[in-house]
Write an enzyme that holds these catalytic residues in place. Sequence first.
Site, PDB file in Angstrom:
ATOM      1  CG  ASN A 175      39.826  42.090  45.387  1.00  0.00           C
ATOM      2  OD1 ASN A 175      41.446  41.280  44.539  1.00  0.00           O
ATOM      3  ND2 ASN A 175      39.892  43.596  45.033  1.00  0.00           N
ATOM      4  CD1 TRP A 176      41.586  35.910  48.783  1.00  0.00           C
ATOM      5  CD2 TRP A 176      42.229  34.632  47.538  1.00  0.00           C
ATOM      6  NE1 TRP A 176      40.872  35.263  49.025  1.00  0.00           N
ATOM      7  CE2 TRP A 176      41.438  34.270  48.283  1.00  0.00           C
ATOM      8  CE3 TRP A 176      44.003  33.460  46.854  1.00  0.00           C
ATOM      9  CZ2 TRP A 176      41.737  32.388  48.242  1.00  0.00           C
ATOM     10  CZ3 TRP A 176      43.745  32.304  46.970  1.00  0.00           C
ATOM     11  CH2 TRP A 176      42.337  32.005  47.387  1.00  0.00           C
ATOM     12  CE  LYS A 177      42.255  44.852  47.819  1.00  0.00           C
ATOM     13  NZ  LYS A 177      42.601  45.871  48.271  1.00  0.00           N
ATOM     14  CG  HIS A 197      39.641  47.518  42.867  1.00  0.00           C
ATOM     15  ND1 HIS A 197      40.527  48.507  43.784  1.00  0.00           N
ATOM     16  CD2 HIS A 197      38.637  46.558  44.511  1.00  0.00           C
ATOM     17  CE1 HIS A 197      40.310  48.083  45.443  1.00  0.00           C
ATOM     18  NE2 HIS A 197      39.630  47.034  45.662  1.00  0.00           N
ATOM     19  CD  GLU A 212      42.973  48.351  45.371  1.00  0.00           C
ATOM     20  OE1 GLU A 212      43.470  47.188  45.247  1.00  0.00           O
ATOM     21  OE2 GLU A 212      43.099  48.182  46.733  1.00  0.00           O
ATOM     22  CD  GLU A 240      35.253  47.522  47.292  1.00  0.00           C
ATOM     23  OE1 GLU A 240      35.272  46.808  48.151  1.00  0.00           O
ATOM     24  OE2 GLU A 240      36.200  47.440  46.474  1.00  0.00           O
ATOM     25  N   GLY A 248      41.451  49.479  52.296  1.00  0.00           N
ATOM     26  CA  GLY A 248      42.856  48.858  53.404  1.00  0.00           C
ATOM     27  C   GLY A 248      43.441  49.617  54.282  1.00  0.00           C
ATOM     28  CB  SER A 251      38.673  48.960  56.418  1.00  0.00           C
ATOM     29  OG  SER A 251      39.703  49.961  55.880  1.00  0.00           O
ATOM     30  N   GLY A 290      39.132  43.047  51.408  1.00  0.00           N
ATOM     31  CA  GLY A 290      40.299  42.896  50.044  1.00  0.00           C
ATOM     32  C   GLY A 290      41.140  41.832  51.195  1.00  0.00           C
ATOM     33  N   GLY A 291      41.796  42.664  52.427  1.00  0.00           N
ATOM     34  CA  GLY A 291      42.122  42.271  53.579  1.00  0.00           C
ATOM     35  C   GLY A 291      42.130  41.274  54.539  1.00  0.00           C
TER      36      GLY A 291
HETATM   37  C1  PEP Z   1      39.298  46.075  48.316  1.00  0.00           C
HETATM   38  O1  PEP Z   1      40.426  46.096  48.254  1.00  0.00           O
HETATM   39  O2  PEP Z   1      37.862  45.317  47.718  1.00  0.00           O
HETATM   40  C2  PEP Z   1      38.166  46.069  49.428  1.00  0.00           C
HETATM   41  C3  PEP Z   1      37.489  46.064  49.950  1.00  0.00           C
HETATM   42  O3  PEP Z   1      39.671  46.114  50.813  1.00  0.00           O
HETATM   43  P1  PEP Z   1      39.994  45.643  51.964  1.00  0.00           P
HETATM   44  O4  PEP Z   1      38.966  45.270  52.911  1.00  0.00           O
HETATM   45  O5  PEP Z   1      41.144  45.807  52.607  1.00  0.00           O
HETATM   46  O6  PEP Z   1      39.636  47.223  52.945  1.00  0.00           O
END
Ligand code: PEP
Length: 256
Positions: free
Chosen positions: A7-9, A94, A96, A166, A172, A211, A232-233
Site C-alpha cells: 500500500n503505497w498510500k 483502511h 486511515e 491491521e 506505521g 509495521s 505500508g512503509g
Molecule cells: C498500512 O498502512 O496498511 C500499513 C500496514 O502500514 P505500515 O506497514 O507502514 O505499518
Amino acid sequence: MKTVIGNWKMNLGIRESVALAHGVLQSLKGKELTPDVVICPPFTVLSEVQKAVSKSKLALGAQNCGPDRAGAFTGEISVPMLKDVGCSFVIIGHSERRNYMQEDGVLLHKKFRLALEEKITPVLCVGESKIEREAGQAITFVKNQLKEIFENQTIPKTSRLMVAYEPIWAIGTGAPASVADIVEMHQIIRAEVAKYTGAEPERVEVLYGGSVTSENAYGYLRESEIDGLLIGGASLKLNQFTEIINLASDILNAQI
Ligand code: PEP
C-alpha cells in the site's frame, strides 16, 4: 498460498512509481512459486504503472473506491473506473480512511458490495485502536466491523474473501503485533467471515498489516494462520519489499 500487498498510500509520482513497479517485477522472475503480489499505488499513477506490469503476474490494486457506479459525485473514483485502468484489487476500510475521512460501516458495506459485483477483490481492513485493546475490547470491536460488512452481503461463489487485520496501534508505529495476538485474531476473523458467508473457513484469506519489515516478515509468513501481509512503509523500499516477497517464495517453495 500467500499474498503480499503493498500500500503505497499518498506517495510517489509517475517516474518513481514505474521504477518501483519494475523493481518488484524483477523479484518475481525465475522462481517456481511466488506469492500473489499486489501493488496499490495512488490513483494518479495507476495508468502508467499498469503499462509497466501488464502481462506480468504482478497485480494492481487501488487504495480506495467510491460507493457508486457512476454519476454526479465530484472527485470520486468508481470501481468500474478501477477495472478500466487494470485494477483487480481494492483496499476497503483502511483505518486511515475510517479515521481521517470518517468512513463508516454503512458506506464501507456499499463499497464492498460494489467491488464484489464488479468482480474486483475487496481487501477489507479491520482492526482495533490501542484504547480498545487495552480495554480488552479488541475482539468485540473487530467482530462488529466484520458484521457491518458481511451481514446481509451476497457473496458470489467465485469471489476471493480477503480481510486484512491491521491493529491501528501497529500501523506505521514500528510496534508490530505479536504472532500470538495476530493468530488469535485471525482465527476469529476466519470463523466470523465463514459464519456470515457460509464459505468454508479455508476459503477466507486473512492478512496481517502493521509495521511489517523484512526483519519481522518471516515470523509472520511461516504461520499457516497468516495468509499474507499488507505492507505500508516497507512497500516503498524496493529492497525491503522484494526481500519480503523472497521470504514468502522460499516458504511456498519449501512446502512443495
Ligand atoms: C498500512 O498502512 O496498511 C500499513 C500496514 O502500514 P505500515 O506497514 O507502514 O505499518
